[in-house]
Design a protein around this motif. Structure first.
Motif, PDB file in Angstrom:
ATOM      1  N   PRO A   1     -12.390 -13.863   1.962  1.00 42.01           N
ATOM      2  CA  PRO A   1     -11.018 -13.397   1.871  1.00 42.01           C
ATOM      3  C   PRO A   1     -10.381 -13.247   3.251  1.00 42.01           C
ATOM      4  CG  PRO A   1     -12.500 -11.558   1.647  1.00 42.01           C
ATOM      5  CD  PRO A   1     -13.361 -12.770   1.878  1.00 42.01           C
ATOM      6  N   VAL A   2      -9.096 -13.596   3.368  1.00 44.25           N
ATOM      7  CA  VAL A   2      -8.322 -13.258   4.564  1.00 44.25           C
ATOM      8  C   VAL A   2      -7.165 -12.404   4.059  1.00 44.25           C
ATOM      9  CG1 VAL A   2      -7.115 -14.106   6.588  1.00 44.25           C
ATOM     10  CG2 VAL A   2      -8.944 -15.461   5.580  1.00 44.25           C
ATOM     11  N   VAL A   3      -7.217 -11.109   4.415  1.00 42.63           N
ATOM     12  CA  VAL A   3      -6.329 -10.139   3.781  1.00 42.63           C
ATOM     13  C   VAL A   3      -5.167  -9.786   4.713  1.00 42.63           C
ATOM     14  CG1 VAL A   3      -6.204  -7.894   2.684  1.00 42.63           C
ATOM     15  CG2 VAL A   3      -8.303  -9.214   2.564  1.00 42.63           C
ATOM     16  N   PHE A   4      -3.936  -9.990   4.246  1.00 46.09           N
ATOM     17  CA  PHE A   4      -2.757  -9.724   5.068  1.00 46.09           C
ATOM     18  C   PHE A   4      -2.018  -8.502   4.553  1.00 46.09           C
ATOM     19  CE2 PHE A   4      -3.708 -14.104   5.765  1.00 46.09           C
ATOM     20  CZ  PHE A   4      -3.472 -14.281   7.110  1.00 46.09           C
ATOM     21  N   GLU A   5      -1.246  -7.919   5.446  1.00 49.01           N
ATOM     22  CA  GLU A   5      -0.420  -6.764   5.082  1.00 49.01           C
ATOM     23  C   GLU A   5       0.780  -7.204   4.242  1.00 49.01           C
ATOM     24  OE1 GLU A   5      -0.624  -3.486   5.935  1.00 49.01           O
ATOM     25  OE2 GLU A   5       1.279  -2.770   6.734  1.00 49.01           O
TER      26      GLU A   5
ATOM     27  N   GLU B   1       3.261 -13.272   5.264  1.00 51.10           N
ATOM     28  CA  GLU B   1       2.205 -13.709   6.185  1.00 51.10           C
ATOM     29  C   GLU B   1       1.104 -14.440   5.412  1.00 51.10           C
ATOM     30  OE1 GLU B   1       3.422 -10.540   6.399  1.00 51.10           O
ATOM     31  OE2 GLU B   1       4.527 -10.783   8.267  1.00 51.10           O
TER      32      GLU B   1
ATOM     33  N   THR C   1      -2.977  -7.062   0.981  1.00 54.37           N
ATOM     34  CA  THR C   1      -3.749  -5.829   0.874  1.00 54.37           C
ATOM     35  C   THR C   1      -3.065  -4.822  -0.048  1.00 54.37           C
ATOM     36  OG1 THR C   1      -4.594  -3.952   2.089  1.00 54.37           O
ATOM     37  CG2 THR C   1      -2.620  -4.937   2.946  1.00 54.37           C
ATOM     38  N   GLY C   2      -3.833  -3.840  -0.478  1.00 50.22           N
ATOM     39  CA  GLY C   2      -3.267  -2.698  -1.194  1.00 50.22           C
ATOM     40  C   GLY C   2      -2.875  -2.997  -2.623  1.00 50.22           C
ATOM     41  N   THR C   3      -3.396  -4.075  -3.197  1.00 49.84           N
ATOM     42  CA  THR C   3      -3.012  -4.425  -4.557  1.00 49.84           C
ATOM     43  C   THR C   3      -4.262  -4.548  -5.422  1.00 49.84           C
ATOM     44  OG1 THR C   3      -3.214  -6.767  -4.100  1.00 49.84           O
ATOM     45  CG2 THR C   3      -1.073  -5.778  -3.724  1.00 49.84           C
TER      46      THR C   3
ATOM     47  N   LYS D   1       0.812  -1.205   0.000  1.00 44.19           N
ATOM     48  CA  LYS D   1       0.000   0.000   0.000  1.00 44.19           C
ATOM     49  C   LYS D   1       0.856   1.269   0.000  1.00 44.19           C
ATOM     50  CE  LYS D   1      -0.760   0.001   4.962  1.00 44.19           C
ATOM     51  NZ  LYS D   1      -1.674  -0.451   5.996  1.00 44.19           N
TER      52      LYS D   1
ATOM     53  N   GLU E   1       2.368 -17.879   4.421  1.00 44.79           N
ATOM     54  CA  GLU E   1       2.427 -18.746   5.605  1.00 44.79           C
ATOM     55  C   GLU E   1       1.042 -19.204   6.029  1.00 44.79           C
ATOM     56  OE1 GLU E   1       4.602 -17.035   8.903  1.00 44.79           O
ATOM     57  OE2 GLU E   1       6.375 -17.043   7.608  1.00 44.79           O
ATOM     58  N   ALA E   2       0.082 -18.270   5.993  1.00 45.82           N
ATOM     59  CA  ALA E   2      -1.283 -18.622   6.386  1.00 45.82           C
ATOM     60  C   ALA E   2      -1.841 -19.680   5.444  1.00 45.82           C
ATOM     61  CB  ALA E   2      -2.174 -17.379   6.384  1.00 45.82           C
TER      62      ALA E   2
ATOM     63  N   GLU F   1      -6.938  -7.739  -4.744  1.00 50.05           N
ATOM     64  CA  GLU F   1      -8.205  -7.733  -4.010  1.00 50.05           C
ATOM     65  C   GLU F   1      -9.383  -7.431  -4.924  1.00 50.05           C
ATOM     66  OE1 GLU F   1      -6.750  -4.726  -1.263  1.00 50.05           O
ATOM     67  OE2 GLU F   1      -7.718  -5.881   0.309  1.00 50.05           O
TER      68      GLU F   1
ATOM     69  N   ARG G   1      -4.796 -22.296   6.811  1.00 49.84           N
ATOM     70  CA  ARG G   1      -5.843 -21.341   7.162  1.00 49.84           C
ATOM     71  C   ARG G   1      -6.743 -21.077   5.966  1.00 49.84           C
ATOM     72  NH1 ARG G   1      -9.726 -19.153   7.859  1.00 49.84           N
ATOM     73  NH2 ARG G   1     -10.191 -17.094   8.661  1.00 49.84           N
ATOM     74  N   CYS G   2      -6.151 -21.093   4.760  1.00 45.86           N
ATOM     75  CA  CYS G   2      -6.918 -20.811   3.554  1.00 45.86           C
ATOM     76  C   CYS G   2      -6.896 -22.020   2.624  1.00 45.86           C
ATOM     77  CB  CYS G   2      -6.335 -19.611   2.808  1.00 45.86           C
ATOM     78  SG  CYS G   2      -6.422 -18.095   3.744  1.00 45.86           S
TER      79      CYS G   2
END
Lengths: 390, 337
Positions: B172-176, B180, B151-153, B85, B183-184, B156, B189-190
């Motif tokens: 969605p699971v949105v990471f910075e 991360e 995020t920030g791309t 971002k 890894e998730a 999304e 997780r996804c």
């Protein structure tokens, strides 16, 4: 001092004129610098062709959000998406404040307990959590604890409808069935009656000196009436069970791991600080007062309620106000573990839209508002528990 | 008294800040003696620090090429890792001179966010990676799935568009950060990870057992990745644009890192002579030395060499659409003359 007393009407002197001119000068300098900053920013934005203003809040956001308290879909505006983030921030902060207060009180009381093991455990807890960066605690809870849970296919089933997996904790969702309105009305009436009984018991004790168990009596009234109306309306509350289908559980109430990790992390971290506030509050009460009360044969519960707490709270509440404010600000670490709080969603909007100044101003306004409200509420509470000097 | 001193200091600082913004980026870079180049926080193959702390990758080499052209020294680069971002903001605010950071060329960014795109260095498209065990063969089967992303791309927006267009519900699971998100996904997780296909390939290659993960055939978006410069400095935009065209042209003309000195002295091809400064002064058009492309090519090699070094030999990524137009690809550099 003396001059103003002598000439209360005129209040004019060379000295005060000088100070007035200086103050006006400083005020203008501050305003001038603010204007300069503003104009410079505006000019640079214009040179680079960056939009400004808040019109973008009504443009279609188009971004997906995983966790929302209100109905959201990507065709909504940026402003609405931001609101989703604000509500998520409020939800996690509010729950974390309640839970960390409860845990903090338990830890603080344990720390001064006479039980050696309990006191040492509380000390270890406080010293560990307080001295680790919150971000590490969050990463630990998220990537170590929650990620080590099983996949939803092999979810841990505690009971029918209660599942724990690395995709979150799933619970049955309560549903209003036929007769729920009647049941709800009856429950409200029962609550009113219980409260009235409690008030009456207090007044009766003052009048006659005879003690009636107002609290327990009220609870019995509430419980009995609620149970009766529940049976009479024939199961007014149903439940929607979560069911594993395709990739994930469907239906039911879901506690997402990101939310859970943030809530747990904030709770553990802030509770350590609140625990110390509670300890310092308790220890600020002179031991002689407790001994004196004990010597008079006053029961332990009454000593705690009437002697210890009112004095301890005076020390505890102002410090805890700070910790609540920190907690709200710390919730912005959500972005690191993928929880869509206000900062995470605002950051995405900056990425899509480029209007950083507006979004940062909105972040600041929201955090400021939340913390001022908390401060106000805590100050009211503080004023109520202050010892009234006679 | 102390108050007014402080205020004066702030006022002076503000004024000074206002005045530096007007100088050209080329002069700024020359005065600083180094190029501040925004890169990612770690995307293998594009920009990623190696075990010695040196930045490697296609995007990092574009930074080096620009530094070689402008300063004659490909090492005079200060790499600035930027979160997704920040990448547009860092350029428009002048924090970095350019970014070379897997940034998708979109109309909004180019027109309304204070930045200009230069020339496409990589044609990408967004895809999905899922665990092979899930047995999915198309992204349209992902209904109700959980998807990890950053995020920030544009990622999304593409995901939301794709879900809406195909009537899918995706969680969605949105990471910075990209790490991360990966890894998730790896921890389960996804169900799926979505980003540009080239990066999916890079991340897949980094897993303990790549065969456990499948990249789905669906490409749901166009992602032309190009370096960014601040809006309004046309000379600087020309420099970055033509360095990229020079790298692509050099491959087309067969000029490599190894033969550049020899070719510069002996080539009889007029196109090569013009580019390498043996005849005419193409560098002068954009305010650089005559030998600008010799400096660039002897430092980092041509586009094909950069691609092969960073993407093919390490990650096994084929040229695909990023081949020269003469080979049926999309790379088509404007003529240097």
């Amino acid at each position: 001092m003396n001059t103003t007393k002598r000439n209360p009407k005129s209040g004019f002197s060379l000295e005060s004129l000088g100070s007035l001119i200086l103050q006006v000068g400083v005020l203008f300098a501050v305003l001038g610098v603010a204007y300069l900053l503003f104009a410079n920013t505006q000019k640079n934005l214009e040179i680079r062709g960056i939009e400004s203003g808040f019109a973008f809040l009504w443009h279609e956001a188009g971004l997906p959000i995983g966790d929302s308290l209100i109905d959201y879909d990507p065709s909504r505006g940026y402003g609405y998406a931001f609101l989703v983030g604000v509500l998520n921030t409020l939800l996690v902060s509010a729950l974390a404040i309640v839970l960390s207060t409860i845990l903090g009180i338990v830890v603080g009381v344990s720390r001064v307990s006479n039980n050696w093991l309990l006191a040492k455990c509380a000390t270890v807890y406080i010293e560990t959590l307080r001295n680790l960066p919150l971000l590490l605690t969050l990463f630990f809870v998220y990537t170590v604890v929650l990620a080590s849970l099983p996949h939803p296919r092999e979810a841990i089933a505690i009971a029918e409808g209660y599942y724990i997996s690395k995709r979150g904790i799933y619970l049955p969702r309560p549903l209003a069935e036929d007769g729920f309105a009647v049941f709800a009305a009856a429950s409200i009436v029962a609550l009113g009656l219980a409260f009235a009984f409690w008030r009456w018991a207090g007044a009766y004790k003052l009048r006659t000196g005879r003690s009636v168990h107002g609290f327990w009596g009220g609870l019995v009234i509430l419980g009995t009436l609620c149970a009766l109306s529940f049976l009479a309306t024939d199961r007014p509350i149903g439940s929607e069970m979560p069911v594993y289908k395709g990739f994930n559980f469907k239906g039911g109430l879901a506690l997402k791991p990101e939310f859970a990790a943030l809530l747990i992390g904030l709770m553990l971290y802030t509770a350590a600080f609140i625990g110390e506030n509670v300890r310092s509050g308790i220890q600020s009460v002179h031991a002689g007062q407790i001994e004196a009360a004990n010597a008079l044969g006053v029961s332990q519960g009454v000593v705690t309620r009437i002697v210890l707490l009112p004095q301890a709270l005076r020390v505890t509440i102002p410090a805890t106000t700070n910790d609540y404010a920190s907690l709200v600000k710390n919730s912005s670490l959500a972005v690191a573990i993928g929880y869509p709080d206000m900062v995470s969603i605002g950051g995405t909007i900056i990425g899509q839209n480029g209007q950083a100044i507006e979004i940062i101003a909105m972040w600041m306004a929201v955090y400021l508002t939340i913390n001022l409200v908390i401060s106000l509420a805590m100050n009211v509470l503080n004023a109520r528990v202050q010892i009234v000097e006679r | 008294m102390r108050n007014s001193t402080k205020i004066a200091a702030v006022a002076v600082a503000t004024l000074a800040g206002a005045s530096t913004a007007t100088a050209g980026t080329l002069e700024d870079v020359r005065a600083a003696g180094e190029l501040a180049c925004g890169v990612s926080e770690g995307v293998p193959g594009f920009s990623n620090p190696n075990s010695d702390g040196l930045w490697e990758g296609l995007d990092a080499d574009i930074c080096r090429a620009v530094a070689a052209a402008v300063l004659g020294d490909s090492n005079a680069v200060r790499f600035v890792p930027l979160a997704s971002k920040q990448k547009v903001l860092a350029v428009s605010s002048g924090q970095v001179d350019m970014t070379s950071r897997t940034t998708t060329w979109t109309m909004k960014r180019d027109s309304a966010e204070g930045v200009d795109f230069t020339a496409v260095v990589f044609y990408d498209g967004q895809g999905f990676m899922t665990s092979a065990a899930a047995g999915i063969s198309s992204a349209t089967e992902l209904n109700e799935a959980t998807v990890c992303l950053t995020t920030g791309t544009t990622t999304e927006l593409n995901l939301a568009d794709f879900a809406r267009a195909n009537g899918l519900t995706l969680e969605p699971v949105v990471f910075e950060g990209k790490r991360e998100a990966v890894e998730a996904y790896a921890s389960g997780r996804c169900d799926a990870l979505t980003t540009d296909s080239s990066q999916l390939a890079a991340f897949r290659a980094g897993f303990a057992d790549p065969s456990e993960h499948t990249i789905l055939p669906d490409v749901i978006s166009k992602e032309p990745l190009a370096p960014l410069v601040a809006h309004g400095d046309n000379q600087w935009k020309d420099i970055v644009t033509w360095v990229v065209y020079g790298l692509i042209t050099a491959e087309e003309l067969g000029v490599t890192q190894a033969n550049v000195a020899d070719v510069a002295a002996n080539s009889g091809n007029p196109a090569v002579q013009r580019m390498l400064g043996a005849s005419g002064d193409t560098g002068g058009f954009i305010g650089l030395e005559t030998s600008w492309m010799v400096d660039v090519l002897s430092a980092v090699g041509n586009y094909g060499e950069i691609y092969d070094r960073n993407l093919t030999s390490t990650l096994g990524l084929e040229r695909g659409v990023n081949a020269q137009w003469t080979e049926g690809g999309l790379l088509y550099a404007m003529p240097i003359r």
